[in-house]
Design a protein around this motif. Structure first.
Motif, mmCIF file in Angstrom:
data_model
loop_
_atom_site.group_PDB
_atom_site.id
_atom_site.type_symbol
_atom_site.label_atom_id
_atom_site.label_comp_id
_atom_site.label_asym_id
_atom_site.label_seq_id
_atom_site.Cartn_x
_atom_site.Cartn_y
_atom_site.Cartn_z
ATOM 1 N N TYR A 50 0.824 -1.202 0.000
ATOM 2 C CA TYR A 50 0.000 0.000 0.000
ATOM 3 C C TYR A 50 0.864 1.261 0.000
ATOM 4 O O TYR A 50 2.012 1.247 0.413
ATOM 5 N N TRP A 81 1.555 4.860 1.548
ATOM 6 C CA TRP A 81 1.289 5.550 2.810
ATOM 7 C C TRP A 81 2.310 6.649 3.001
ATOM 8 O O TRP A 81 3.517 6.390 3.071
ATOM 9 N N LYS A 82 1.835 7.880 3.027
ATOM 10 C CA LYS A 82 2.665 9.064 3.274
ATOM 11 C C LYS A 82 3.874 9.125 2.342
ATOM 12 O O LYS A 82 5.004 9.348 2.765
#
Length: 108
Positions: free
Chosen positions: A43, A45-46
């Motif tokens: 995934y 993320w940031k």
């Protein structure tokens, strides 16, 4: 008649998913929560691409409790931004739907 609602979410481990699931069932926001371990995730993320082990939780409820269920799930979830996907259920077996409706009245 009100329709069933299926909510998809993920957790880092089965024990947390089971604890949150049990609280949702006890509060009558869900009739059942299935916890499926062994999922691997990739995934964003940031700004980074991450990998991790997670478990899936499938929450069986009623459509009218969607907002209340989502709020309760967010309040109990350890993730900063939990995945909470409401999956529309077009049809359900009548006995299954009756059971879900009977077991979900929302938090008192």
């Amino acid at each position: 008649m009100e329709r069933a609602l299926l909510v998809y979410t993920t957790f880092a481990d089965a024990e947390t998913a089971l604890a949150v699931g049990e609280s949702l069932v006890r509060d009558r926001l869900a009739a059942c929560v299935n916890v499926l371990p062994g999922m691997r995730s990739v995934y964003a993320w940031k700004g980074a691409v991450e990998r991790g082990a997670e478990v899936v939780a499938l929450v069986k409820s009623r459509e009218g409790l969607g907002p209340e269920l989502a709020a309760a799930l967010k309040a109990r979830h350890p993730y900063e931004t939990p995945i909470i996907l409401h999956l529309a259920v077009d049809a359900a077996d009548p006995d299954t739907l009756a059971w879900i409706l009977a077991e979900t009245t929302g938090a008192a």
